[in-house]
Scaffold this motif. Structure first.
Motif, short mmCIF file in Angstrom:
data_model
loop_
_atom_site.label_atom_id
_atom_site.label_comp_id
_atom_site.label_asym_id
_atom_site.label_seq_id
_atom_site.Cartn_x
_atom_site.Cartn_y
_atom_site.Cartn_z
N LEU A 36 85.18 28.01 42.00
CA LEU A 36 85.11 26.56 41.82
C LEU A 36 83.70 26.04 42.08
O LEU A 36 83.23 25.13 41.40
N ILE A 62 91.40 29.44 36.94
CA ILE A 62 90.16 29.70 37.68
C ILE A 62 89.74 31.13 37.37
O ILE A 62 90.46 32.07 37.68
N CYS A 115 88.10 21.04 48.37
CA CYS A 115 88.29 20.74 46.95
C CYS A 115 89.56 19.90 46.80
O CYS A 115 90.62 20.28 47.28
#
Length: 151
Positions: A36, A62, A115
């Motif tokens: 990320l 991801i 996040c």
């Protein structure tokens, strides 16, 4: 404070009418956080469901880094659990139970070192809705041009 998204889903505004917005935390693994930080994520077509009073996000892909450990098996399409309070989950559940509403991901942002994910309760646009919005935009542009010429 304005959120600064590092990943943003532009198609949400084109395909849906937004009703409500809400921020949630993500439960991630170490390699996912590293990916990320390098923006190796896609959120297009990602959506949220509620199961057993827990909330999950699907199609949040991801991509693993090449430099991360080889003995770990990576699942880029892993279903991720979100962190929300019970009242917020019930609030979202009420919208889902209504006809035509769904929950989609708008973007990802950092809050300090955590996040976070920005969710929206949306209702799908029909083709004629999109055409009407486009006609209004074109008319507003023409109106501004006409006013500039007349002055």
């Amino acid at each position: 404070m304005e959120k600064k998204f590092f990943i943003f889903n532009k198609k949400v505004y084109n395909n849906f009418f937004l009703k409500e917005r809400i921020d949630a935390g993500l439960i991630l693994k170490g390699w996912e956080v590293k990916s990320l930080r390098l923006n190796k994520v896609t959120i297009i077509n990602s959506y949220v469901t509620i199961y057993n009073k827990k909330i999950y996000v699907y199609n949040l892909n991801i991509s693993p880094l090449k430099t991360v450990c080889n003995h770990i098996k990576f699942n880029s399409k892993r279903i991720k659990e979100l962190l929300l309070k019970k009242k917020e989950i019930e609030f979202l559940q009420n919208y889902i139970n209504n006809k035509g509403f769904t929950i989609v991901v708008i973007g990802l942002f950092w809050k300090k070192s955590w996040c976070k994910i920005n969710l929206a309760v949306v209702k799908g646009k029909k083709k004629y809705d999109k055409r009407n919005i486009l006609k209004k935009k074109i008319w507003n542009i023409k109106k501004v041009r006409l006013l500039k010429k007349s002055i």
